[in-house]
Design an enzyme around this catalytic site. Structure first.
Site, mmCIF file in Angstrom:
data_model
loop_
_atom_site.group_PDB
_atom_site.id
_atom_site.type_symbol
_atom_site.label_atom_id
_atom_site.label_comp_id
_atom_site.label_asym_id
_atom_site.label_seq_id
_atom_site.Cartn_x
_atom_site.Cartn_y
_atom_site.Cartn_z
ATOM 1 C CD GLU A 65 2.077 -2.912 -10.313
ATOM 2 O OE1 GLU A 65 3.006 -2.122 -10.065
ATOM 3 O OE2 GLU A 65 0.907 -2.738 -9.920
ATOM 4 C CG ASP B 272 9.474 0.009 -6.805
ATOM 5 O OD1 ASP B 272 9.158 0.996 -7.490
ATOM 6 O OD2 ASP B 272 8.654 -0.704 -6.201
ATOM 7 C CG HIS C 12 1.119 1.398 -11.960
ATOM 8 N ND1 HIS C 12 0.949 0.716 -10.776
ATOM 9 C CD2 HIS C 12 -0.134 1.655 -12.423
ATOM 10 C CE1 HIS C 12 -0.344 0.567 -10.534
ATOM 11 N NE2 HIS C 12 -1.019 1.133 -11.523
ATOM 12 C CG ASP D 5 2.655 3.232 -8.140
ATOM 13 O OD1 ASP D 5 2.561 3.839 -7.060
ATOM 14 O OD2 ASP D 5 2.790 1.999 -8.215
ATOM 15 C CG HIS E 125 7.250 -2.807 -9.900
ATOM 16 N ND1 HIS E 125 6.020 -3.378 -9.638
ATOM 17 C CD2 HIS E 125 7.408 -1.831 -8.965
ATOM 18 C CE1 HIS E 125 5.460 -2.769 -8.598
ATOM 19 N NE2 HIS E 125 6.287 -1.818 -8.197
ATOM 20 C CG ASP F 160 5.563 0.259 -11.131
ATOM 21 O OD1 ASP F 160 6.666 0.846 -11.103
ATOM 22 O OD2 ASP F 160 4.625 0.540 -10.366
ATOM 23 C CD1 TRP G 140 2.991 -5.622 -7.407
ATOM 24 C CD2 TRP G 140 2.305 -4.895 -5.402
ATOM 25 N NE1 TRP G 140 4.077 -5.629 -6.568
ATOM 26 C CE2 TRP G 140 3.684 -5.181 -5.320
ATOM 27 C CE3 TRP G 140 1.657 -4.435 -4.259
ATOM 28 C CZ2 TRP G 140 4.429 -5.015 -4.159
ATOM 29 C CZ3 TRP G 140 2.382 -4.267 -3.089
ATOM 30 C CH2 TRP G 140 3.753 -4.543 -3.042
ATOM 31 C CE LYS H 246 8.522 -3.640 -5.799
ATOM 32 N NZ LYS H 246 7.882 -3.003 -4.650
ATOM 33 C CG ASP I 43 7.055 3.736 -5.840
ATOM 34 O OD1 ASP I 43 6.527 3.587 -6.951
ATOM 35 O OD2 ASP I 43 7.242 2.799 -5.053
#
Length: 422
Positions: free
Chosen positions: A229, A297, A289, A329, A265, A262, A188, A231, A299
């Site tokens: 990955e 995003d 993820h 993640d 993302h 993800d 990523w 985004k 997390d």
């Protein structure tokens, strides 16, 4: 909860699910074999150990909060991970970033890292985990300060990060060989523009060339699985990200590597669940993820939400468990970091278990025959089935605390260990 009470509640649930044609003993056995990859960076707020007192900076990611007890060394991080693993049912993997090397105080540039700097992690992982996964670290570095790495228009910067990518593949392959299970090495990058660019093509051409160089050397897939990955946007790349979903989907299909989806993302109103059965029409395997974005995003720790259930449902209902690598993640520095690992992992397992307890053959039959009303009725009835009793029994059979009892151990760990870190 007493042993007899756990067993009593489970036997009631077992009978009720049995009436639907679901064998809960079989489901529990199957769930016990599913390994989730815990992300090391939750334990120290994505600081890593390149230098003493390292802090996350740049690269479109940010950890917020100042809860006491952050791991300050490899030994402290491993100790925290051991506590987390001991309170999660089953045996699970560990996902490492390149910045978590053991360099013994020596300055080691990222384009010069080698397997020897992770030998300690490998030895530890053999005793404590089901496998290792890995990631290049394209952030928190002077050569990433302008927001570009593999797609940089500066050749020297681009070449530095290409060499870093190559080095991480070598390390990941060594991890996979030593552990006896393939290591997923996930790429990523934060590359992108804060404001609207006039040339969207050139950065993607440079990224394609960089990736081609990184992936040129072939490794046995028994040891290394490459992944890319995407985004939608990040901090400092709000208007344009070079590695978009469409870019990496095409690249992964063309190069026969894994695509990482993800959960944070994509657009805030978009879920990755429906993407799972879609991309698996063209890819052999994918990486997830699992995270929880709040407005962006961000997390957040994975909670038991409809979005998480939807992800689990697509994995289980599509019979994709052998083709989907599940990793977590998130990084929350505002709460107990060990508890965050436990909460997130147990919730991922709960979501999988909930779906595995569905009478999927019967539901598919209803759908095939056009019995949509009956399908809806049964799906709604399943929501009030005693799934919690099966989860408690699963924890009990895996010798981990049932219910909130795990939190008592975390509180004691915080009192004895974490509060002493300053």
């Amino acid at each position: 909860m007493k042993d007899k009470e756990i067993a009593k509640r489970y036997n009631i649930a077992k009978d009720l699910y049995g009436e639907l044609g679901v064998n809960t003993d079989t489901v529990i056995k199957k769930l016990s074999k599913i390994s989730i990859s815990l992300h090391c960076w939750q334990g120290d707020d994505v600081g890593g150990f390149e230098t003493a007192g390292a802090e996350l900076s740049g690269g479109g990611i940010q950890a917020t909060g100042n809860y006491p007890g952050k791991a300050r060394s490899v030994d402290e991080l491993r100790k925290d991970l051991e506590k987390a693993y001991s309170l999660i049912p089953g045996k699970h993997r560990l996902n490492l970033h390149a910045i978590y090397l053991e360099n013994k105080g020596k300055k080691v540039e990222r384009n010069k890292i080698e397997p020897k700097y992770f030998s300690g992690w490998i030895d530890w992982a053999k005793e404590n985990t089901a496998g290792l996964d890995f990631n290049p670290s394209f952030f928190s570095h002077p050569l990433a300060d302008d927001g570009f790495t593999l797609a940089s228009n500066k050749k020297d910067i681009r070449e530095f990060w290409i060499e870093h990518g190559k080095a991480t593949r070598k390390i990941a392959a060594a991890m996979g060989k030593a552990m006896g299970t393939a290591c997923v090495n996930n790429v990523w990058i934060p590359d992108g523009y804060k404001d609207t660019p006039v040339d969207r093509k050139a950065p993607r051409e440079r990224l394609t060339d960089s990736l081609n160089q990184i992936f040129r050397k072939k490794y046995d897939k028994k040891y290394l699985l490459d992944s890319v990955e995407s985004k939608l946007f990040g901090i400092g790349s709000e208007s344009y990200v070079v590695g978009s979903h469409e870019f990496y989907l095409g690249y992964a299909i063309k190069k026969d590597i894994l695509l990482c989806l993800d959960a944070g993302h994509f657009h805030p109103t978009e879920t990755i669940a429906d993407k799972i059965p879609s991309v698996l029409q063209y890819l052999d395997e994918i990486l997830l993820h699992v995270s929880r974005g709040v407005r962006w995003d961000s997390d957040h720790v994975v909670t038991y939400t409809d979005d998480l259930l939807a992800i689990a449902q697509e994995i289980v209902r599509g019979n994709f468990l052998s083709r989907v690598h599940i990793g977590l993640d998130f990084f929350d520095a505002s709460i107990n970091r060990v508890a965050a690992w436990i909460i997130g992992t147990r919730n991922m397992q709960k979501a999988l278990l909930s779906t595995m307890l569905e009478p999927i053959k019967e539901l598919r039959k209803m759908e095939k025959n056009g019995n949509y009303t009956e399908r809806l009725a049964l799906l709604e009835e399943l929501k009030t089935m005693p799934f919690g009793a099966v989860w408690d029994y699963f924890c009990y059979t895996q010798n981990v605390p049932v219910g909130m009892a795990w939190f008592d151990e975390v509180k004691q760990y915080e009192k004895k260990v974490l509060v002493n870190r300053t």
